[in-house]
Design a protein around this motif. Structure first.
Motif, mmCIF file in Angstrom:
data_model
loop_
_atom_site.group_PDB
_atom_site.id
_atom_site.type_symbol
_atom_site.label_atom_id
_atom_site.label_comp_id
_atom_site.label_asym_id
_atom_site.label_seq_id
_atom_site.Cartn_x
_atom_site.Cartn_y
_atom_site.Cartn_z
ATOM 1 N N GLY A 5 0.827 -1.254 -0.059
ATOM 2 C CA GLY A 5 0.218 0.058 -0.078
ATOM 3 C C GLY A 5 0.588 1.300 0.021
ATOM 4 N N THR A 6 0.050 2.299 -0.336
ATOM 5 C CA THR A 6 0.761 3.610 -0.528
ATOM 6 C C THR A 6 1.279 4.414 0.814
ATOM 7 O OG1 THR A 6 -1.154 4.704 -0.747
ATOM 8 C CG2 THR A 6 -0.148 4.315 -2.764
ATOM 9 N N HIS A 75 -10.001 -6.806 -2.692
ATOM 10 C CA HIS A 75 -9.663 -6.080 -1.210
ATOM 11 C C HIS A 75 -10.682 -6.150 -0.373
ATOM 12 C CE1 HIS A 75 -7.841 -2.837 0.829
ATOM 13 N NE2 HIS A 75 -8.780 -2.270 0.617
ATOM 14 N N GLY A 102 -0.537 8.275 2.935
ATOM 15 C CA GLY A 102 -0.628 7.530 1.656
ATOM 16 C C GLY A 102 -2.220 6.736 2.167
ATOM 17 N N GLY A 103 -2.876 6.247 1.119
ATOM 18 C CA GLY A 103 -4.145 5.585 1.360
ATOM 19 C C GLY A 103 -5.443 6.225 1.206
ATOM 20 N N ILE A 134 -4.501 5.723 -3.056
ATOM 21 C CA ILE A 134 -4.620 4.192 -3.340
ATOM 22 C C ILE A 134 -5.669 4.067 -4.143
ATOM 23 C CG2 ILE A 134 -6.446 3.874 -1.234
ATOM 24 C CD1 ILE A 134 -3.249 1.664 -1.906
ATOM 25 N N GLN A 135 -6.649 5.120 -4.159
ATOM 26 C CA GLN A 135 -7.845 5.056 -5.373
ATOM 27 C C GLN A 135 -8.093 6.418 -5.836
ATOM 28 O OE1 GLN A 135 -11.962 3.658 -4.141
ATOM 29 N NE2 GLN A 135 -11.715 2.165 -5.250
ATOM 30 N N ASP A 221 4.808 2.706 -4.678
ATOM 31 C CA ASP A 221 5.186 2.712 -3.489
ATOM 32 C C ASP A 221 6.454 3.225 -3.030
ATOM 33 O OD1 ASP A 221 2.276 2.207 -3.410
ATOM 34 O OD2 ASP A 221 2.680 0.335 -2.818
ATOM 35 N N SER A 257 5.616 -6.558 -2.326
ATOM 36 C CA SER A 257 5.913 -4.935 -2.502
ATOM 37 C C SER A 257 7.274 -4.522 -2.178
ATOM 38 C CB SER A 257 5.049 -4.429 -1.543
ATOM 39 O OG SER A 257 3.701 -4.747 -1.660
#
Length: 278
Positions: A5-6, A75, A102-103, A134-135, A221, A257
């Motif tokens: 994840g970011t 997810h 992030g996120g 993240i989106q 990331d 990752s």
């Protein structure tokens, strides 16, 4: 299994690249939460600001990676949807030179006013701020736009930038995001490399490395972690982006990752040794 994840992957990558890193998150009281905290701590990340929730499982994603490196996602939001911060926590969270958020896009309780309050506080305290998503959707675009005036370095992918702006080219997307308030915009372009637009109006475009791609999970990331590393060391922008490109290439050369990312020294060598795409 990998911390992804970011926010999570970027924190772990920053630690692998030699930075003193504190992670701020919320995980469940479950095996996945144990794994995440243990993995981060093993890499040297300070996890004092990672909370535990008994109401939801740790946010998790299953990625069935395709032979060409693409990775569709299955997810469950889990604790990411619950995560938020009260101003009373800001002293611990902002005890830093650089704040990376992030996120954005999946932090249902933190997106919007809470994120904006944290970025405002970081600006007031003189921190350098970086932001990744993240989106990215048209629905999240107004939320992101409100945050950008408090962001020194916005580092989305070109796909995310297009979703936010509708611009036809990378440079046009970068200029549109800068017009919304971001001081500097860095767009990751996948196999096409990277484009940066600085606060002073400089446009810099660099190619990606010519490598055999195994898995693109976490490349963006890790690229962000490379940018943060360059900012920490005070490098010129081109050197920072070259280092970030090399870090992302090492991730793409292995599974998960972190892929083949191991250390600052190895990444500096890869920056010199890995061939560039023509």
């Amino acid at each position: 299994m990998t911390v992804a994840g970011t926010a999570g992957a970027t924190a772990l990558d920053c630690a692998l690249l030699g930075l003193h890193t504190r992670a701020v998150s919320l995980v469940g009281q479950d095996a996945l939460g144990d794994y995440m905290v243990t993995t981060l701590e093993t890499a040297g990340v300070d996890c004092a600001c990672i909370g535990r929730s008994g109401r939801a499982q740790t946010s998790a994603t299953i990625l069935p990676v395709r032979p060409n490196g693409e990775r569709p996602a299955l997810h469950v939001p889990g604790t990411a949807a619950e995560f938020t911060l009260e101003p009373a926590a800001f002293d611990a969270v902002l005890d830093a030179r650089i704040l990376h958020l992030g996120g954005t896009g999946l932090l249902r309780s933190f997106d919007g006013a809470p994120s904006l309050a944290l970025l405002r506080a970081a600006r007031e305290r003189g921190l350098v701020t970086t932001l990744d998503l993240i989106q990215a959707t048209p629905e999240i675009a107004p939320t992101v736009a409100a945050m950008l005036p408090f962001v020194d370095w916005f580092i989305p992918s070109i796909e995310e930038a297009r979703e936010l702006t509708g611009a036809p080219t990378p440079e046009a997307a970068a200029r549109a995001l800068q017009a919304k308030g971001a001081a500097n915009v860095v767009l990751t372009l996948g196999g096409e490399g990277v484009l940066a637009l600085t606060a002073g109006g400089q446009v810099l475009r660099l190619p990606a490395h010519d490598i055999a791609v195994v898995d693109t999970t976490g490349c963006g990331d890790c690229f962000t972690a490379g940018v943060i590393t360059g900012l920490h060391h005070g490098w010129p922008l081109e050197e920072t982006l070259r280092f970030a490109n090399a870090a992302a290439a090492l991730v793409a050369m292995g599974l998960g990752s972190q892929g083949k990312l191991h250390s600052f020294a190895e990444t500096r060598r890869a920056m010199q040794d890995l061939p560039l795409r023509s």
